[in-house]
Design a protein around this motif. Structure first.
Motif, mmCIF file in Angstrom:
data_model
loop_
_atom_site.group_PDB
_atom_site.id
_atom_site.type_symbol
_atom_site.label_atom_id
_atom_site.label_comp_id
_atom_site.label_asym_id
_atom_site.label_seq_id
_atom_site.Cartn_x
_atom_site.Cartn_y
_atom_site.Cartn_z
ATOM 1 N N VAL A 62 0.858 -1.184 0.000
ATOM 2 C CA VAL A 62 0.000 0.000 0.000
ATOM 3 C C VAL A 62 0.895 1.235 0.000
ATOM 4 O O VAL A 62 1.832 1.332 0.799
ATOM 5 C CB VAL A 62 -0.932 0.000 1.228
ATOM 6 C CG1 VAL A 62 -1.768 1.276 1.276
ATOM 7 C CG2 VAL A 62 -1.825 -1.232 1.212
ATOM 8 N N GLU A 63 0.609 2.161 -0.907
ATOM 9 C CA GLU A 63 1.368 3.405 -1.006
ATOM 10 C C GLU A 63 0.405 4.590 -0.932
ATOM 11 O O GLU A 63 -0.805 4.412 -0.997
ATOM 12 C CB GLU A 63 2.116 3.454 -2.350
ATOM 13 C CG GLU A 63 3.150 2.350 -2.509
ATOM 14 C CD GLU A 63 4.169 2.685 -3.579
ATOM 15 O OE1 GLU A 63 3.842 3.475 -4.492
ATOM 16 O OE2 GLU A 63 5.304 2.155 -3.485
ATOM 17 N N ALA A 64 0.966 5.767 -0.791
ATOM 18 C CA ALA A 64 0.125 6.971 -0.838
ATOM 19 C C ALA A 64 -0.523 7.063 -2.211
ATOM 20 O O ALA A 64 0.091 6.680 -3.218
ATOM 21 C CB ALA A 64 0.974 8.215 -0.570
ATOM 22 N N GLY A 65 -1.748 7.525 -2.275
ATOM 23 C CA GLY A 65 -2.429 7.574 -3.575
ATOM 24 C C GLY A 65 -3.841 8.079 -3.434
ATOM 25 O O GLY A 65 -4.146 8.895 -2.557
ATOM 26 N N GLU A 66 -4.699 7.569 -4.293
ATOM 27 C CA GLU A 66 -6.066 8.095 -4.338
ATOM 28 C C GLU A 66 -7.132 6.996 -4.421
ATOM 29 O O GLU A 66 -8.191 7.187 -5.033
ATOM 30 C CB GLU A 66 -6.208 9.067 -5.505
ATOM 31 C CG GLU A 66 -5.684 8.527 -6.817
ATOM 32 C CD GLU A 66 -5.543 9.620 -7.887
ATOM 33 O OE1 GLU A 66 -5.476 9.247 -9.071
ATOM 34 O OE2 GLU A 66 -5.505 10.820 -7.527
ATOM 35 N N GLY A 67 -6.839 5.859 -3.828
ATOM 36 C CA GLY A 67 -7.862 4.822 -3.723
ATOM 37 C C GLY A 67 -7.979 3.897 -4.918
ATOM 38 O O GLY A 67 -9.019 3.251 -5.088
ATOM 39 N N VAL A 68 -6.929 3.816 -5.716
ATOM 40 C CA VAL A 68 -6.989 2.939 -6.893
ATOM 41 C C VAL A 68 -5.862 1.901 -6.857
ATOM 42 O O VAL A 68 -4.989 1.932 -5.987
ATOM 43 C CB VAL A 68 -6.912 3.744 -8.211
ATOM 44 C CG1 VAL A 68 -8.053 4.740 -8.290
ATOM 45 C CG2 VAL A 68 -5.558 4.424 -8.347
ATOM 46 N N VAL A 69 -5.912 0.997 -7.834
ATOM 47 C CA VAL A 69 -4.879 -0.030 -7.965
ATOM 48 C C VAL A 69 -3.932 0.373 -9.079
ATOM 49 O O VAL A 69 -4.368 0.787 -10.156
ATOM 50 C CB VAL A 69 -5.522 -1.399 -8.302
ATOM 51 C CG1 VAL A 69 -4.438 -2.465 -8.478
ATOM 52 C CG2 VAL A 69 -6.504 -1.797 -7.213
ATOM 53 N N ARG A 70 -2.635 0.284 -8.783
ATOM 54 C CA ARG A 70 -1.629 0.485 -9.832
ATOM 55 C C ARG A 70 -0.813 -0.801 -9.951
ATOM 56 O O ARG A 70 -0.758 -1.599 -9.032
ATOM 57 C CB ARG A 70 -0.724 1.675 -9.498
ATOM 58 C CG ARG A 70 -1.445 3.023 -9.630
ATOM 59 C CD ARG A 70 -0.537 4.208 -9.325
ATOM 60 N NE ARG A 70 -0.266 4.342 -7.899
ATOM 61 C CZ ARG A 70 0.944 4.305 -7.343
ATOM 62 N NH1 ARG A 70 2.024 4.116 -8.099
ATOM 63 N NH2 ARG A 70 1.092 4.452 -6.040
ATOM 64 N N TYR A 71 -0.209 -0.976 -11.102
ATOM 65 C CA TYR A 71 0.558 -2.192 -11.354
ATOM 66 C C TYR A 71 1.990 -1.817 -11.678
ATOM 67 O O TYR A 71 2.262 -0.788 -12.285
ATOM 68 C CB TYR A 71 -0.055 -2.968 -12.525
ATOM 69 C CG TYR A 71 -1.457 -3.471 -12.220
ATOM 70 C CD1 TYR A 71 -1.652 -4.698 -11.591
ATOM 71 C CD2 TYR A 71 -2.579 -2.702 -12.539
ATOM 72 C CE1 TYR A 71 -2.937 -5.152 -11.289
ATOM 73 C CE2 TYR A 71 -3.859 -3.147 -12.241
ATOM 74 C CZ TYR A 71 -4.028 -4.370 -11.620
ATOM 75 O OH TYR A 71 -5.290 -4.806 -11.326
ATOM 76 N N GLU A 72 2.933 -2.672 -11.259
ATOM 77 C CA GLU A 72 4.320 -2.513 -11.674
ATOM 78 C C GLU A 72 4.855 -3.898 -11.995
ATOM 79 O O GLU A 72 4.235 -4.915 -11.676
ATOM 80 C CB GLU A 72 5.159 -1.862 -10.561
ATOM 81 C CG GLU A 72 5.299 -2.739 -9.325
ATOM 82 C CD GLU A 72 6.214 -2.134 -8.259
ATOM 83 O OE1 GLU A 72 6.724 -1.029 -8.478
ATOM 84 O OE2 GLU A 72 6.393 -2.803 -7.223
ATOM 85 N N GLY A 73 6.015 -3.936 -12.611
ATOM 86 C CA GLY A 73 6.634 -5.218 -12.923
ATOM 87 C C GLY A 73 6.027 -5.826 -14.166
ATOM 88 O O GLY A 73 4.922 -5.500 -14.585
ATOM 89 N N GLN A 74 6.804 -6.720 -14.751
ATOM 90 C CA GLN A 74 6.398 -7.357 -15.987
ATOM 91 C C GLN A 74 5.816 -8.714 -15.627
ATOM 92 O O GLN A 74 6.509 -9.560 -15.068
ATOM 93 C CB GLN A 74 7.640 -7.520 -16.886
ATOM 94 C CG GLN A 74 7.384 -8.158 -18.227
ATOM 95 C CD GLN A 74 6.622 -7.206 -19.148
ATOM 96 O OE1 GLN A 74 6.805 -5.999 -19.120
ATOM 97 N NE2 GLN A 74 5.743 -7.773 -19.950
#
Lengths: 350, 350
Positions: free
Chosen positions: A335-347
């Protein structure tokens, strides 16, 4: 010549044939009953003792669901004994993520017509899953509607009620930046994404349900009808752990739509796609569709059926507990600072 | 040429369109919420405070049901806003006859496709009936399954949970020889016998839904879609009356199959057919079918949707109470020595 007097049976409703099937259904249900089920006290409704004396503020948690178009796979394959378990387990998971222990379950089964063994097969799925999870199957409704459903088709709905003491309701309000996201494996698609799965595998690719695919142990039907698993037993011992900040059942909408249900509006969930390899059934669909990975992640569970949001200082203890329960948990993100959504990283693997 | 990547929407599932409809559905449901519904505490399951402090031994009573082939009439007539109320009221009546007060309701709605306003119409029926009866509509599931349902078709299931203090559970165990059977009027077929009704009136007689029939105030559709009434309000004040020995909701199977649910095995229910005239819709079906009266009585409610089994010395008081509630109760028969079945006497009107 006078017309023959009409009977209800003439109108397509053979009450007696269903009555016979309902007797074995009744026996299967009775095997799930605990001493909190009050039987023999009439038959219009089902009675369950609400003795929550050990709780300060008992709260009933209820949920209803269906199996969706996974039913079409069961219909095509002629397998009726798995979809009931899908529904019980799905419903239990939905109240488990609120912190609740399930108490009882009711089912609704409607069909064009019940072929011999069909209703018994469906209800055996309900009864087996209820017995495995210690949930009482206390009621149900069965309807034959030949003019509403197409030949051979049927639909199911399930309804579960559980209980949680109010201070232990899991709401996600303690989810915070720095928490880790721990995934538990799914057994397959569970009960979501079957319209797209059938479009790709059966319609577009023309696969047969009984053929095999690279990386799949059984047939396509086996993979698609794998029973939606229940996470009650591995998670029961963690429900009151202060380090458990939230639980997310990954259902329709995948990570993308389900994780935000527990995210405070000032946080994001960051999923690292490089941390696991989705099971072969997902990889085959992604490749054969083709389907973009972002679309996969908002449609399927991608091999992760449940996510625990855990305080970082509880991570080791939670992982150890899950392993003692026979689980193979893995960290899928944070969990990171943000705005209530899901982000993706990595391949992700391709 | 590479194929276009597939999306979930390509597979026939337009999540966004249903999402729009679900917003107004959510508003309608919120209007039914009492202060026992805990909202804003997450969204996988619905929370309801189980504060039964005034009860010695609270017992939860639950029931599930569908609308049956009355849905086909709604489909043919294009009217969606009544069947939800049918289902709520049917479910409430089923737990009311155990002595329970309803607490909350959940719905399952599945369709081939939701045309504009269709889902909102269906849910408005649920919400209206829940609000009228003081029941919280706290959850539901909505599914579009274009490959499972025929065009325009849909199915509904409902689930209700109520509560009763164990000493006040109505079981029929006090039903005794000499008790009187008091009937309360139905509003029509309620939710039973629609396969036979459609077979007679629409298929065999070829009537149009919008035409009128002798003795019917509105159209055939109006008569067939009359909302299944709820008996909670007139009966609430009698549930703990010691003279009330049993309640019977007259559903599928009519008097013949439902009265035995409360009859001790040494008693019969004797119904006197000369004591009332069934409403015109039943008389028309009986005549046009033709259908034998015995078959009518094991298929339809014949104008009597609820039966109270009452000690003879409480009869006057119970009738007076029902009249203060605006009811038009009438004695339809009595309990005699027997073997747990229904017998008929008297000549019904023909």
């Amino acid at each position: 010549m006078a017309e023959q007097p009409l009977t209800y049976k003439d109108a397509g409703v053979d009450i007696d044939a269903v009555t016979v099937a309902l007797k074995s259904v009744g026996r299967m249900a009775a095997e799930t009953h605990t001493d909190r089920v009050l039987t023999g006290l009439g038959s219009f409704g089902a009675l369950f003792r609400a003795d929550f004396g050990s709780m300060a503020e008992p709260v009933l948690v209820s949920s209803t669901d269906g199996v969706g178009t996974k039913l079409l796979v069961a219909h095509r394959a002629g397998r009726f004994d798995t979809v009931g378990a899908d529904l019980v387990n799905h419903c239990i998971n939905d109240i488990l993520v609120m912190g609740a222990e399930p108490l009882f379950f009711l089912d609704y089964v409607a069909a064009e017509h019940f072929s011999p063994g069909m209703l018994e097969g469906i209800v055996s799925g309900f009864a087996t899953a209820c017995r495995e999870q210690g949930v009482a199957l206390i009621g149900g409704e069965t309807a034959e509607m030949p003019d509403l459903y197409p030949p051979g088709h049927f639909d199911l709905a399930g309804f579960v009620v559980g209980v949680v003491d109010r201070p232990h309701v899991l709401t996600g309000d303690r989810v915070a930046v720095g928490d880790v996201l721990i995934g538990l494996p799914s057994t397959g698609l569970h009960t979501n994404g079957y319209s797209l799965a059938q479009r790709i595998l059966l319609d577009r690719e023309g696969l047969d349900l009984d053929q095999t695919l690279p990386g799949l142990e059984g047939s396509v039907a086996d993979a698609l009808l794998a029973v939606h698993r229940c996470y009650l037993q591995p998670l029961r011992g963690l429900l009151r752990h202060t380090g458990l900040h939230g639980l997310v059942h990954i259902t329709g909408g995948g990570f993308t739509d389900n994780l935000p249900r527990v995210l405070p509006s000032t946080t994001d969930a960051l999923i690292d796609r490089s941390t696991w390899t989705p099971p072969a059934i997902f990889m085959e669909m992604q490749r054969r569709g083709p389907v973009e990975r972002d679309e996969m992640d908002r449609t399927f569970n991608m091999g992760v059926g449940m996510v625990l949001v855990v305080a970082v200082d509880a991570q080791a203890e939670v992982l150890a507990h899950l392993e003692t329960q026979g689980e193979q948990p893995f960290v899928v993100g944070r969990v990171e600072a943000g705005e209530g959504v899901v982000r993706y990283e990595g391949q992700g693997p391709t």
